[in-house]
Scaffold this active site. Structure first.
Site, PDB file in Angstrom:
ATOM      1  CG  ASP A 217      -2.024   0.979   1.154  1.00  0.00           C
ATOM      2  OD1 ASP A 217      -3.091   0.585   0.666  1.00  0.00           O
ATOM      3  OD2 ASP A 217      -1.835   2.142   1.554  1.00  0.00           O
ATOM      4  CG  ASN A 225      -4.294  11.389  -5.492  1.00  0.00           C
ATOM      5  OD1 ASN A 225      -3.625  11.360  -6.522  1.00  0.00           O
ATOM      6  ND2 ASN A 225      -4.970  10.350  -5.055  1.00  0.00           N
ATOM      7  CG  HIS A 230      -6.934  12.894  -8.420  1.00  0.00           C
ATOM      8  ND1 HIS A 230      -7.079  11.747  -7.684  1.00  0.00           N
ATOM      9  CD2 HIS A 230      -7.577  13.856  -7.727  1.00  0.00           C
ATOM     10  CE1 HIS A 230      -7.790  11.987  -6.587  1.00  0.00           C
ATOM     11  NE2 HIS A 230      -8.111  13.272  -6.601  1.00  0.00           N
ATOM     12  CG  ASP A 234      -4.451   8.829 -12.277  1.00  0.00           C
ATOM     13  OD1 ASP A 234      -4.789   8.402 -11.157  1.00  0.00           O
ATOM     14  OD2 ASP A 234      -5.228   9.385 -13.066  1.00  0.00           O
ATOM     15  CD  GLU A 260      -4.310   4.406  -1.196  1.00  0.00           C
ATOM     16  OE1 GLU A 260      -4.419   4.878  -0.065  1.00  0.00           O
ATOM     17  OE2 GLU A 260      -5.192   4.514  -2.080  1.00  0.00           O
TER      18      GLU A 260
END
Length: 344
Positions: A217, A225, A230, A234, A260
């Protein structure tokens, strides 16, 4: 198309209740009632797909439900709906047509076959060559020609149907693959992972090899973010997917479970080696530096890992639960580290 299974309820009262709950959710989240948000929240409230609804619930729970964050989920939903409404009616119709052609061919072939048997008796009764030729031309050759023509016609009809069925089969395989693939990273999604883990467990049980699961994670991904946007987030997720792909090989498998969180399945490997691989990947991720346009400081990020090893006759959920608890321990202990089930 007809005879399709309906994704949503036809009950007017129930649909109205769901709609009211969706409108309430839209108001609570302070997002516009666009088709995207309305559809996603309708999915969540109606629990049409519990797995998908859980992903949405997690976004809301972590205060990360935004226009940008839900776009990949909306694309995923569209893929699932397309997958549900594959052209099964066309396939069924084609099969019925082929069966009808076969039945007609069988019936006519039987008719001409019987006719040939009867006419063969007539041929055997012929005393002269002229009579033989007359019987052949009038009674024997025409049924044979009819059978030949029917065979050719049936072959052409089957060939035509086969080409269409092959095309539909190809479309089915393509859409099915899309439904099991994460659109952002190109690796299997949770649905694809569910198939992978079941296949891996069957292999383990039949061949007696080991299997380890690694959950990872990204640490403080929401902050990435919020700080960089974002699009950068990404890019980080795609980098993680590429890294996992590069570090795994053979019968190993990777997937993005959502948000994530990623998973690695390592087959035919010891528990200690699984920990070693996790540490190698963790160091590689921690050493990555990304330059972000408009930001003076480079972006660095870390990740936490949890490792578990498959035990005989246990379920995939049991294996996952131990890896998940080990991952939680790694986060509790300060993040950017690997914890194994033996530390629980």
């Amino acid at each position: 198309m007809s005879n399709k299974s309906c994704r949503y309820t036809d009950n007017t009262q129930q649909a109205k209740q769901t709609t009211n709950q969706v409108l309430q959710r839209l108001n609570e989240l302070n997002v516009p009632s666009t088709p995207v948000h309305f559809t996603l929240l309708y999915e969540m409230v109606s629990q049409t797909d519990p797995e998908f609804a859980e992903e949405l619930s997690n976004l809301i729970k972590h205060h990360d439900y935004t226009d940008e964050s839900v776009r990949p989920l909306f694309r995923e939903l569209l893929k699932r709906i397309i997958n549900q409404h594959l052209p099964t009616d066309e396939v069924s119709q084609l099969i019925n047509e082929v069966l009808e052609h076969l039945e007609n061919w069988s019936s006519e072939s039987e008719h001409y076959h019987q006719l040939l048997i009867e006419n063969m008796a007539c041929l055997q009764a012929c005393q002269t060559q002229d009579k033989v030729m007359q019987c052949l031309n009038q009674n024997i050759l025409p049924p044979i020609q009819k059978i030949t023509n029917n065979n050719q016609k049936l072959q052409q009809q089957i060939n035509d149907s086969t080409q269409i069925i092959k095309k539909l089969k190809s479309e089915l395989e393509h859409v099915t693959t899309l439904a099991k693939t994460d659109s952002l990273t190109g690796i299997p999604n949770r649905r694809g992972f569910n198939e992978l883990i079941e296949e891996q467990i069957k292999t383990v049980q039949s061949e007696g090899i080991s299997l380890c699961m690694v959950l990872l994670d990204l640490d403080h991904f929401k902050k990435i973010n919020d700080t960089y946007g974002h699009l950068v987030g990404d890019s980080v997720l795609r980098y993680i997917a590429r890294t996992l792909h590069a570090e795994t090989k053979g019968h190993d498998a990777i997937a993005r479970l959502g948000g994530e969180e990623f998973v690695i399945l390592l087959s035919d490997i010891s528990y200690q080696n699984a920990l070693n691989i996790s540490e190698k990947i963790r160091h590689r991720i921690a050493s990555k530096v990304l330059s972000v346009k408009g930001h003076t400081l480079p972006l660095k990020f870390t990740s936490s890992f949890g490792v578990s090893q498959y035990k005989a006759r246990e379920s995939a959920d049991q294996l996952f639960d131990r890896a998940d608890r080990a991952l939680y321990l790694a986060k509790q202990n300060g993040r950017n580290q690997t914890c194994g089930e033996h530390q629980l």
